[in-house]
Design an enzyme around this catalytic site. Structure first.
Site, PDB file in Angstrom:
ATOM      1  N   MET A   1     -12.930   0.298   1.450  1.00 32.88           N
ATOM      2  CA  MET A   1     -12.634   1.689   1.788  1.00 32.88           C
ATOM      3  C   MET A   1     -12.637   1.830   3.312  1.00 32.88           C
ATOM      4  O   MET A   1     -13.306   1.071   4.012  1.00 32.88           O
ATOM      5  CB  MET A   1     -13.676   2.636   1.165  1.00 32.88           C
ATOM      6  CG  MET A   1     -13.538   2.780  -0.351  1.00 32.88           C
ATOM      7  SD  MET A   1     -14.809   3.861  -1.071  1.00 32.88           S
ATOM      8  CE  MET A   1     -14.327   5.471  -0.400  1.00 32.88           C
ATOM      9  N   PHE A   2     -11.895   2.788   3.813  1.00 28.62           N
ATOM     10  CA  PHE A   2     -11.826   3.111   5.247  1.00 28.62           C
ATOM     11  C   PHE A   2     -11.146   2.013   6.071  1.00 28.62           C
ATOM     12  O   PHE A   2     -11.367   1.904   7.271  1.00 28.62           O
ATOM     13  CB  PHE A   2     -13.228   3.404   5.830  1.00 28.62           C
ATOM     14  CG  PHE A   2     -14.060   4.298   4.962  1.00 28.62           C
ATOM     15  CD1 PHE A   2     -13.722   5.632   4.780  1.00 28.62           C
ATOM     16  CD2 PHE A   2     -15.177   3.807   4.290  1.00 28.62           C
ATOM     17  CE1 PHE A   2     -14.472   6.454   3.967  1.00 28.62           C
ATOM     18  CE2 PHE A   2     -15.948   4.622   3.480  1.00 28.62           C
ATOM     19  CZ  PHE A   2     -15.590   5.943   3.319  1.00 28.62           C
TER      20      PHE A   2
ATOM     21  N   CYS B   1     -17.651  -1.918  10.524  1.00 27.01           N
ATOM     22  CA  CYS B   1     -18.990  -1.811   9.939  1.00 27.01           C
ATOM     23  C   CYS B   1     -19.738  -0.617  10.514  1.00 27.01           C
ATOM     24  O   CYS B   1     -19.819  -0.460  11.731  1.00 27.01           O
ATOM     25  CB  CYS B   1     -19.771  -3.104  10.180  1.00 27.01           C
ATOM     26  SG  CYS B   1     -21.454  -3.035   9.547  1.00 27.01           S
TER      27      CYS B   1
ATOM     28  N   LYS C   1      -5.760   1.345   4.043  1.00 27.70           N
ATOM     29  CA  LYS C   1      -4.809   0.800   3.062  1.00 27.70           C
ATOM     30  C   LYS C   1      -3.687   1.785   2.737  1.00 27.70           C
ATOM     31  O   LYS C   1      -2.516   1.415   2.704  1.00 27.70           O
ATOM     32  CB  LYS C   1      -5.533   0.415   1.758  1.00 27.70           C
ATOM     33  CG  LYS C   1      -6.524  -0.722   1.922  1.00 27.70           C
ATOM     34  CD  LYS C   1      -7.121  -1.148   0.589  1.00 27.70           C
ATOM     35  CE  LYS C   1      -7.899  -0.062  -0.109  1.00 27.70           C
ATOM     36  NZ  LYS C   1      -9.083   0.405   0.667  1.00 27.70           N
ATOM     37  N   THR C   2      -4.054   3.044   2.491  1.00 30.91           N
ATOM     38  CA  THR C   2      -3.037   4.028   2.127  1.00 30.91           C
ATOM     39  C   THR C   2      -2.083   4.284   3.291  1.00 30.91           C
ATOM     40  O   THR C   2      -0.869   4.394   3.091  1.00 30.91           O
ATOM     41  CB  THR C   2      -3.703   5.336   1.675  1.00 30.91           C
ATOM     42  OG1 THR C   2      -4.528   5.060   0.538  1.00 30.91           O
ATOM     43  CG2 THR C   2      -2.665   6.376   1.285  1.00 30.91           C
TER      44      THR C   2
ATOM     45  N   ASP D   1      -0.838   3.459  -5.200  1.00 35.76           N
ATOM     46  CA  ASP D   1      -2.038   3.589  -4.377  1.00 35.76           C
ATOM     47  C   ASP D   1      -3.270   3.477  -5.281  1.00 35.76           C
ATOM     48  O   ASP D   1      -3.216   3.827  -6.466  1.00 35.76           O
ATOM     49  CB  ASP D   1      -2.016   4.942  -3.648  1.00 35.76           C
ATOM     50  CG  ASP D   1      -2.971   4.969  -2.462  1.00 35.76           C
ATOM     51  OD1 ASP D   1      -3.485   3.902  -2.068  1.00 35.76           O
ATOM     52  OD2 ASP D   1      -3.177   6.067  -1.906  1.00 35.76           O
ATOM     53  N   GLU D   2      -4.384   2.992  -4.733  1.00 37.11           N
ATOM     54  CA  GLU D   2      -5.651   2.916  -5.480  1.00 37.11           C
ATOM     55  C   GLU D   2      -5.482   2.186  -6.809  1.00 37.11           C
ATOM     56  O   GLU D   2      -5.933   2.653  -7.865  1.00 37.11           O
ATOM     57  CB  GLU D   2      -6.196   4.332  -5.757  1.00 37.11           C
ATOM     58  CG  GLU D   2      -6.328   5.199  -4.512  1.00 37.11           C
ATOM     59  CD  GLU D   2      -7.696   5.110  -3.846  1.00 37.11           C
ATOM     60  OE1 GLU D   2      -8.396   4.092  -4.050  1.00 37.11           O
ATOM     61  OE2 GLU D   2      -8.037   6.040  -3.116  1.00 37.11           O
TER      62      GLU D   2
ATOM     63  N   CYS E   1     -22.965  -2.117  12.601  1.00 40.92           N
ATOM     64  CA  CYS E   1     -22.924  -2.958  13.804  1.00 40.92           C
ATOM     65  C   CYS E   1     -21.564  -2.988  14.502  1.00 40.92           C
ATOM     66  O   CYS E   1     -21.461  -3.535  15.600  1.00 40.92           O
ATOM     67  CB  CYS E   1     -23.344  -4.388  13.449  1.00 40.92           C
ATOM     68  SG  CYS E   1     -22.083  -5.299  12.542  1.00 40.92           S
TER      69      CYS E   1
HETATM   70 ZN   LIG Z   1     -22.373  -5.081  10.285  1.00 40.55          ZN
END
Ligand SMILES: [Zn+2]
Length: 200
Positions: free
Chosen positions: A15-16, A148, A19-20, A89-90, A151
């Protein structure tokens, strides 16, 4: 069969990872070329509606909410007839009874160009079986990463977060930033006991 061969182009990642956006960007090029383009989205909360996605360049892309069970085949036959370019999608939300990978292959075999966006893993860290199947039959694959949330490294996992901590439960639970965050391999928290790859 005559004409150009069809193909399956799949975009995967957590997710995020965009992709879409990538899916729409790839399909938009065909709209600019005057092709008939149709985007399918899964019916994930028993609504049925049709709408349009407006792309970054202001193109209108019809988006059709499709059933994800055994009704899908007939639905697809009725709605895919006039488009040479199809998007899904999805894709992880389609149920096995819809036989989506087989349908995608049928579409490619009939000369269609098929774009698919599919989540790579569930929040346990396991691959979505349907995504794995679609990747195996794809002509081209884009692997996207998110960033991420801990980090800042490239993230390939989707962590479910409830009350600020990693949580594990039912595989399908619809949510956005309120429920999920991207994590890299170092920062992803695996469940203490789980069914791992190979057990499923
Ligand atoms: Zn990380």
């Amino acid at each position: 069969m005559s004409g150009n061969p069809g193909k399956i182009i799949t975009i995967t990642g957590p997710m995020f990872s965009g992709k879409t956006s990538r899916l729409i960007e790839l399909m938009e090029r065909h709209i600019l070329a005057g092709r008939n383009v149709t985007l399918f989205k899964p019916e994930i909360d028993s609504r049925y509606s049709e709408n349009e996605v407006v792309t970054h360049k202001g193109m209108k892309l019809p988006a059709i909410i499709a059933p994800t069970d055994e009704r899908f085949g007939e639905f697809l036959d009725a709605h895919a007839k006039n488009s040479g370019i199809l998007g899904f999608d999805e894709a992880q939300f389609w149920k096995p009874s819809a036989r989506l990978p087989q349908r995608l292959e049928d579409l490619a075999n009939s000369g269609r160009i098929v774009y698919v966006a599919a989540l790579n893993r569930d929040h346990f860290g396991n691959p979505f079986r349907i995504t794995a199947d679609i990747l195996a039959i794809s002509d081209e694959i884009y692997v996207l990463s998110a960033v991420c949330s801990k980090c800042g490294n490239d993230a390939i996992f989707t962590q479910r977060i409830i009350n600020g901590v990693p949580a594990f439960g039912e595989i399908i639970r619809i949510g956005g930033k309120d429920l999920y965050e991207p994590r890299c391999r170092n920062c992803f928290v695996w469940p203490s006991t789980q069914m791992r790859i190979g057990d499923i």
